[in-house]
Design an enzyme around this catalytic site. Structure first.
Site, PDB file in Angstrom:
ATOM      1  N   ARG A  65       0.824  -1.217   0.000  1.00  0.00           N
ATOM      2  CA  ARG A  65       0.000   0.000   0.000  1.00  0.00           C
ATOM      3  C   ARG A  65       0.858   1.268   0.000  1.00  0.00           C
ATOM      4  O   ARG A  65       0.549   2.225  -0.698  1.00  0.00           O
ATOM      5  CB  ARG A  65      -0.928  -0.019   1.224  1.00  0.00           C
ATOM      6  CG  ARG A  65      -2.016  -1.072   1.066  1.00  0.00           C
ATOM      7  CD  ARG A  65      -2.910  -1.104   2.255  1.00  0.00           C
ATOM      8  NE  ARG A  65      -4.047  -1.985   2.031  1.00  0.00           N
ATOM      9  CZ  ARG A  65      -5.040  -2.118   2.886  1.00  0.00           C
ATOM     10  NH1 ARG A  65      -5.056  -1.421   4.008  1.00  0.00           N
ATOM     11  NH2 ARG A  65      -6.039  -2.935   2.635  1.00  0.00           N
ATOM     12  N   ASP A  78     -15.828   9.461   8.038  1.00  0.00           N
ATOM     13  CA  ASP A  78     -14.706   8.530   7.834  1.00  0.00           C
ATOM     14  C   ASP A  78     -13.415   9.324   7.974  1.00  0.00           C
ATOM     15  O   ASP A  78     -13.411  10.557   7.838  1.00  0.00           O
ATOM     16  CB  ASP A  78     -14.775   7.879   6.446  1.00  0.00           C
ATOM     17  CG  ASP A  78     -14.047   6.551   6.393  1.00  0.00           C
ATOM     18  OD1 ASP A  78     -14.706   5.487   6.439  1.00  0.00           O
ATOM     19  OD2 ASP A  78     -12.791   6.562   6.329  1.00  0.00           O
TER      20      ASP A  78
HETATM   21  C1  LIG Z   1     -14.018  -1.810   6.180  1.00  0.00           C
HETATM   22  S1  LIG Z   1     -14.653  -0.162   6.120  1.00  0.00           S
HETATM   23  C2  LIG Z   1     -16.316  -0.411   6.736  1.00  0.00           C
HETATM   24  C3  LIG Z   1     -17.346   0.402   5.986  1.00  0.00           C
HETATM   25  C4  LIG Z   1     -18.785   0.199   6.426  1.00  0.00           C
HETATM   26  N1  LIG Z   1     -18.987   0.606   7.792  1.00  0.00           N
HETATM   27  C5  LIG Z   1     -19.201  -1.226   6.229  1.00  0.00           C
HETATM   28  O1  LIG Z   1     -19.352  -1.960   7.212  1.00  0.00           O
HETATM   29  O2  LIG Z   1     -19.390  -1.648   5.080  1.00  0.00           O
HETATM   30  C6  LIG Z   1     -13.830   0.596   7.527  1.00  0.00           C
HETATM   31  C7  LIG Z   1     -13.765   2.114   7.435  1.00  0.00           C
HETATM   32  O3  LIG Z   1     -13.326   2.645   8.692  1.00  0.00           O
HETATM   33  C8  LIG Z   1     -12.527   3.773   8.445  1.00  0.00           C
HETATM   34  N2  LIG Z   1     -11.657   4.073   9.597  1.00  0.00           N
HETATM   35  C9  LIG Z   1     -10.579   3.385  10.030  1.00  0.00           C
HETATM   36  N3  LIG Z   1     -10.020   4.006  11.076  1.00  0.00           N
HETATM   37  C10 LIG Z   1     -10.757   5.107  11.317  1.00  0.00           C
HETATM   38  C11 LIG Z   1     -10.676   6.166  12.279  1.00  0.00           C
HETATM   39  N4  LIG Z   1      -9.699   6.210  13.204  1.00  0.00           N
HETATM   40  N5  LIG Z   1     -11.602   7.143  12.241  1.00  0.00           N
HETATM   41  C12 LIG Z   1     -12.590   7.102  11.294  1.00  0.00           C
HETATM   42  N6  LIG Z   1     -12.722   6.138  10.357  1.00  0.00           N
HETATM   43  C13 LIG Z   1     -11.812   5.152  10.378  1.00  0.00           C
HETATM   44  C14 LIG Z   1     -11.749   3.394   7.188  1.00  0.00           C
HETATM   45  O4  LIG Z   1     -11.247   4.516   6.491  1.00  0.00           O
HETATM   46  C15 LIG Z   1     -12.781   2.589   6.391  1.00  0.00           C
HETATM   47  O5  LIG Z   1     -13.406   3.371   5.407  1.00  0.00           O
END
Ligand SMILES: C[S@@+](CC[C@H](N)C(=O)[O-])C[C@H]1O[C@@H](n2cnc3c(N)ncnc32)[C@H](O)[C@@H]1O
Length: 271
Positions: free
Chosen positions: A37, A143
């Site tokens: 990445r 996000d």
């Molecule tokens: C796997 S996706 C899940 C998306 C959706 N909630 C779902 O279940 O389909 C996880 C998301 O969490 C976000 N994320 C990770 N760490 C974070 C943080 N510290 N604050 C806000 N968002 C975060 C990532 O950028 C990512 O878009």
């Protein structure tokens, strides 16, 4: 050292940075993923090694490169109607409880990725909440990644990404649009109007006051360690209305986090 090599010392530095900034715990064994990445950033910046990249990060006082690094290191997998049991729960229980409420209704999709989750929630509300047009409804969708938020704000999706949407709903809530050489599906304005997308790091301060009727934080806390999960769950508690619900991913469990929530069904908790 060539860009194709990431030493264990360098991995430790990146691991510490992403943990300190985003709470994301990169377990040992994630070296290959991290390297692949971050290599995208090296290519974008035309740098030859991870040492050069670390130096670049250190000198970037704008914080832009940190944002880009977070964009590549987060996992953003999502889809419409993902873990559909939750949307059945919202339809069959939450919306029944809320249907006679005349007060404003507030929802939060925390870790919304490219928007599929909050858009699915909005479609569920439009389908099953009577007199939706006369109600004060808002969905906050947040996000940490600016890349996914940019995509979410366009409200445009490819044919493959709308595959899980029943065709009646696709026809009702999306219009087809051609962008360049691509046929895309665009979420209609009536749905977009109720959603506000914003960048928010769950590890930082939260400017909103709530209270929320529902918080969805699904498939986000799996990337955090127990202590961070525990703190987050307590903060969600504070922002929920009494009787409000917290939904987490089905592979996540609050059982071990020692929390005050009432277990309702798998991955559904109530304040
Ligand atoms: C796997 S996706 C899940 C998306 C959706 N909630 C779902 O279940 O389909 C996880 C998301 O969490 C976000 N994320 C990770 N760490 C974070 C943080 N510290 N604050 C806000 N968002 C975060 C990532 O950028 C990512 O878009």
């Amino acid at each position: 050292m060539k860009s194709s090599e990431l030493s264990s010392e360098q991995f430790e530095i990146f691991k510490r940075m992403i943990y300190d900034m985003a709470g994301i715990h990169m377990y040992d064994g994630k070296e290959v993923l991290v390297k692949a990445r971050l290599a995208k950033r090296l290519r974008a910046l035309n740098l030859d090694s991870f040492d050069e990249y670390l130096e670049y990060l250190g000198q970037d006082s704008s914080g832009d490169e940190i944002t880009q690094m977070i964009n590549v290191l987060t996992t953003n997998k999502t889809n419409f109607f993902r873990e559909n049991k939750h949307f059945e729960f919202i339809r069959d229980r939450l919306l029944r409880e809320l249907q006679s409420e005349r007060r404003p209704l507030r929802f939060w999709s925390a870790g919304c990725s490219s928007g599929e989750e909050p858009f699915t929630l909005a479609i569920t509300l439009f389908e099953h909440l009577p007199e939706i047009h006369n109600r004060d409804i808002k969905i906050l969708a947040t996000d940490i990644s600016t890349k996914v938020l940019d995509k979410a704000r366009t409200g445009r999706y490819t044919r493959e990404s709308v595959n899980d949407i029943p065709s009646a709903l696709l026809n009702k809530y999306f219009s087809r649009t051609r962008v360049g050489d691509k046929d895309l599906y665009e979420v209609k304005e009536m749905i977009r109007r109720v959603i506000k997308f914003a960048r928010l790091n769950l590890m930082g301060p939260w400017p909103m006051k709530g209270p929320f009727d529902l918080i969805m934080c699904r498939n986000v806390m799996i990337y955090f360690d127990r202590d961070v999960q525990k703190t987050l769950v307590m903060r969600y508690w504070d922002l929920l209305r009494p009787g409000g619900y917290l939904l987490v991913g089905h592979s996540e469990s609050l059982m071990f986090v020692g929390q005050k929530f009432r277990y309702i069904e798998p991955a559904v908790y109530q304040k």
